[in-house]
Design a protein around this motif. Structure first.
Motif, PDB file in Angstrom:
ATOM      1  N   GLY A  86       0.823  -1.203   0.000  1.00  0.00           N
ATOM      2  CA  GLY A  86       0.000   0.000   0.000  1.00  0.00           C
ATOM      3  C   GLY A  86       0.856   1.252   0.000  1.00  0.00           C
ATOM      4  N   ALA A 118       0.992   5.765  -7.675  1.00  0.00           N
ATOM      5  CA  ALA A 118      -0.328   5.906  -8.288  1.00  0.00           C
ATOM      6  C   ALA A 118      -0.540   7.288  -8.924  1.00  0.00           C
ATOM      7  CB  ALA A 118      -1.410   5.643  -7.250  1.00  0.00           C
ATOM      8  N   TYR A 167      -9.142   7.150  -4.756  1.00  0.00           N
ATOM      9  CA  TYR A 167      -8.346   6.993  -3.526  1.00  0.00           C
ATOM     10  C   TYR A 167      -9.200   6.512  -2.356  1.00  0.00           C
ATOM     11  CZ  TYR A 167      -4.393   9.050  -5.899  1.00  0.00           C
ATOM     12  OH  TYR A 167      -3.377   9.267  -6.772  1.00  0.00           O
ATOM     13  N   LEU A 221      -9.337   2.861  -2.808  1.00  0.00           N
ATOM     14  CA  LEU A 221      -8.052   2.213  -2.552  1.00  0.00           C
ATOM     15  C   LEU A 221      -7.823   2.078  -1.047  1.00  0.00           C
ATOM     16  CD1 LEU A 221      -6.017   1.084  -4.514  1.00  0.00           C
ATOM     17  CD2 LEU A 221      -4.718   3.185  -4.371  1.00  0.00           C
ATOM     18  N   CYS A 278     -10.165  -0.559   0.301  1.00  0.00           N
ATOM     19  CA  CYS A 278      -9.697  -1.888  -0.073  1.00  0.00           C
ATOM     20  C   CYS A 278      -8.580  -2.314   0.871  1.00  0.00           C
ATOM     21  CB  CYS A 278      -9.215  -1.871  -1.521  1.00  0.00           C
ATOM     22  SG  CYS A 278      -8.930  -3.492  -2.186  1.00  0.00           S
ATOM     23  N   GLU A 279      -7.658  -1.388   1.152  1.00  0.00           N
ATOM     24  CA  GLU A 279      -6.568  -1.718   2.073  1.00  0.00           C
ATOM     25  C   GLU A 279      -7.127  -2.043   3.461  1.00  0.00           C
ATOM     26  OE1 GLU A 279      -3.084   0.691   1.950  1.00  0.00           O
ATOM     27  OE2 GLU A 279      -2.394   0.014   3.920  1.00  0.00           O
ATOM     28  N   SER A 296     -12.759  -3.401  -4.488  1.00  0.00           N
ATOM     29  CA  SER A 296     -11.915  -3.782  -5.622  1.00  0.00           C
ATOM     30  C   SER A 296     -12.729  -3.894  -6.910  1.00  0.00           C
ATOM     31  CB  SER A 296     -11.132  -5.061  -5.339  1.00  0.00           C
ATOM     32  OG  SER A 296     -12.001  -6.115  -5.067  1.00  0.00           O
ATOM     33  N   LEU A 310     -12.717  -0.420  -8.093  1.00  0.00           N
ATOM     34  CA  LEU A 310     -11.387  -0.038  -8.581  1.00  0.00           C
ATOM     35  C   LEU A 310     -11.140  -0.591  -9.981  1.00  0.00           C
ATOM     36  CD1 LEU A 310      -9.236  -0.513  -5.367  1.00  0.00           C
ATOM     37  CD2 LEU A 310      -9.619   1.611  -6.590  1.00  0.00           C
ATOM     38  N   VAL A 359      -4.061  -0.112  -9.678  1.00  0.00           N
ATOM     39  CA  VAL A 359      -4.970  -1.107  -9.082  1.00  0.00           C
ATOM     40  C   VAL A 359      -4.433  -2.511  -9.320  1.00  0.00           C
ATOM     41  CG1 VAL A 359      -7.285  -2.052  -9.170  1.00  0.00           C
ATOM     42  CG2 VAL A 359      -6.935   0.402  -9.320  1.00  0.00           C
ATOM     43  N   PHE A 396      -1.686  -3.160  -6.924  1.00  0.00           N
ATOM     44  CA  PHE A 396      -2.154  -3.356  -5.556  1.00  0.00           C
ATOM     45  C   PHE A 396      -2.868  -4.698  -5.389  1.00  0.00           C
ATOM     46  CE2 PHE A 396      -5.137  -2.631  -2.007  1.00  0.00           C
ATOM     47  CZ  PHE A 396      -4.198  -2.384  -1.021  1.00  0.00           C
TER      48      PHE A 396
END
Lengths: 118, 493
Positions: B90, B97, B114, B117, B120-121, B147, B150, B244, B247
């Protein structure tokens, strides 16, 4: 004999689950697939609710005279799962709208044809 | 004071930071904010790993409610290690990114990108850290839903269908997982993973528990793209925006593998699964097929991003193969490969993102002759490719060395041979790219191309550098992996 009526809900759930899964796999229409997915998820909600039922139990409300009540935990869990299901359906439908804008169709086969061309 | 609450901060930080992005909205400020948050997450996970290695398991009770009634976060060596992988990726992806987002995503939607993202993290970290089987499902859906969004940000319209198909498969997988959890709850009355691991052995023979195991493995198998449930992966990786792909390729499948390890080795660890259903044998067969089919299909792809996606299917096969051995060496090889593959594939997809940024495409014809135009990016591509093959002095070699050792320990020399043959297939697909970038004249499309900007080159080389550093000196990663494997298999440690 006790087995027979007690297990009926589970049979219904399994039939519903397989119906949902079948719709997802067999139908080419993207919206119908999402409907199938919903049927599939609802069967799981029913599975949890069935588990929670205590024979002769009331709703799990704390009040005088209530001694036997259904297990409230699965209800709460499935409340979360319902929210997740709604979010998934909303996102799925939003994607279908954008797919329709981009391809002009929501039929799986026609999309495949269009994708092969590019 | 804060040290005590690190486990919850790990999740809350990205989770609460995500909606803040929606308020900020300004593309550059959102980027700074998101980067800051991921930079804060990394030291937290490292502190947790150090603490776990020194003092053992950390248990954090949410709201002070004791398990098994409350939800607890339970961090042992294995998930502390996975937390570090996710937060490190991440933190590296965020600086990278910015440039790719500028070209790939409309300015008006950057803040949403963002937000997703970070969500998702948060979801992936949540899956890793939680000690509650149902809580795991919730985080699984947080990470999955974000995701899907994303992936749909991709420029190509096929990104939309890829996201849609991933949504269908992912939802079926997650729903299977809750069916499994429900059946376990039905039989034991508990949702706490640690508690389940103590309750399940008594019920190991019951049909309900067997059905639960089947649902859990199939559900998670869909999520981690185990062959033949990998159909969603190639398109999703190919058409997603570059950042994406980096990641997701480096974290999402790894976390799903982790969840599967939890189910098979922690919850069902003390049950002799082989006596009930030959789960390990099935894993092994599917892993070997994944290694072969993934590598073979990769060899005839013209889109390099797609080629690497198929190579991911193969690499997931290696991880699953390690797990299927059911020995300390095998499981440790699988765990260490989680990290190794994250570093290599992350770096490779970053290099491809740089190509897409400068040239505008990542098909073989775009890459012709780029060796002269973008020497540093191409060098990273080659270094990462060598890692995929498993050349000595790269992390790929370390993983394969221990996999082969584990196979030989069991006396399965056929498996060892198969691993080597799959590595040869990797030579084929990596060589095709190397040949194109160094020995072909520069194509017309790439005439104007120049070296990638530093903000992309540095993150790429951080990951590729890690894949070389931990290939030369693998003691740190191997120590953690072996310690985790010993704990999982109950050999003390």
């Amino acid at each position: 004999m006790e087995q027979f009526p007690g297990l009926i809900p589970y049979w219904v759930i399994m039939v519903l689950m397989m119906m949902g899964l079948y719709i997802v796999i067999a139908h080419g229409n993207l919206i119908k697939k999402i409907v199938g997915l919903n049927v599939f998820q609802v069967s799981v909600f029913l599975l949890y609710i069935t588990m929670a039922k205590v024979e002769g139990g009331t709703a799990p409300i704390l009040a005088e005279g209530i001694k036997l009540y259904s297990n409230p935990l699965p209800h709460v869990l499935i409340l979360t799962a319902i929210v997740v299901g709604v979010a998934t359906t909303a996102l799925g439908l939003a994607l279908v709208v954008r797919i329709h804008n981009a391809y002009g169709t929501i039929e799986d086969e026609e999309i495949d044809k269009l994708e092969d061309q590019t | 004071m804060i040290a005590q609450h690190l486990p919850i901060l790990q999740i809350v930080l990205p989770l609460m930071a995500a909606p803040v992005c929606m308020v900020i909205r300004h593309p550059q400020v959102v980027w700074i904010w998101a980067t800051l948050i991921t930079f804060l997450c990394l030291p937290i996970s490292i502190a947790l790993l150090v603490q776990v290695m020194a003092e053992g398991v950390i248990v954090y009770e949410l709201g002070g409610w004791a398990a098994p009634w409350g939800i607890e976060y339970r961090i042992d060596k294995l998930n502390a290690f996975v937390l570090v992988i996710v937060t490190a990726i991440g933190a590296v992806v965020m600086p990278y990114a910015r440039r790719t987002v500028d070209t790939e995503i409309p300015v008006s939607r950057v803040y949403l990108f963002y937000t997703m993202l970070l969500l998702c993290e948060a979801g992936l970290l949540g899956i890793t850290i939680t000690g509650d089987a149902f809580n795991l499902f919730v985080f699984l859906e947080v990470s999955s839903l974000s995701s899907y969004v994303l992936i749909s940000f991709g420029k190509d319209r096929r990104a939309l269908t890829a996201a849609y198909r991933y949504l269908i498969m992912g939802t079926i997988g997650a729903t299977f997982y809750i069916v499994g959890v429900g059946l376990m709850y039905n039989a034991t009355g508990s949702l706490n993973i640690y508690d389940l691991s103590k309750l399940i052995p008594e019920l190991g023979g019951s049909r309900t528990i067997q059905a639960a195991l089947a649902f859990l493995t199939v559900g998670l198998g869909l999520k981690l793209a185990l062959f033949p449930m990998h159909m969603w992966l190639p398109n999703a990786y190919t058409y997603a925006p570059s950042a994406v792909t980096v990641f997701l390729a480096a974290t999402a499948t790894k976390v799903a593998v982790y969840a599967l390890i939890r189910v098979t080795y922690t919850i069902f660890g003390t049950v002799d699964i082989l006596e009930i259903v030959p789960v390990q044998d099935m894993f092994m067969v599917m892993a070997v097929i994944a290694m072969f089919v993934g590598s073979l299909v990769a060899t005839y792809q013209v889109n390099v991003k797609r080629m690497l996606a198929y190579s991911s299917v193969a690499q997931i096969g290696y991880m699953m193969l390690g797990l299927s051995f059911d020995t300390v060496t095998g499981v440790a090889a699988g765990i260490v490969h989680l990290f190794n593959h994250a570093a290599m594939k992350g770096g490779l997809f970053m290099a491809l993102g740089a190509v897409a940024y400068r040239v505008g495409g990542v098909r073989l014809e775009h890459m012709a002759g780029l060796g002269k135009k973008m020497p540093w990016t191409m060098a990273s591509l080659v270094a990462g490719g060598l890692g995929l093959i498993g050349v000595p002095l790269t992390v790929g070699f370390v993983s394969k060395w221990y996999l082969i050792q584990a196979a030989l320990e069991k006396g399965w020399w056929m498996i060892a041979v198969l691993i080597v043959i799959c590595s040869l297939l990797a030579v084929v697909y990596v060589w095709r790219v190397v040949e194109v970038i160094y020995f072909r004249p520069v194509s017309e499309i790439a005439q104007e191309a120049k070296e990638a900007p530093l903000s992309m080159l540095i993150p790429t080389w951080v990951l590729i550098g890690a894949s070389i550093y931990f290939g030369i000196d693998a003691t740190t990663t191997l120590d953690v992996a072996f310690a985790a494997a010993r704990t999982l298999l109950g050999d003390g440690g």
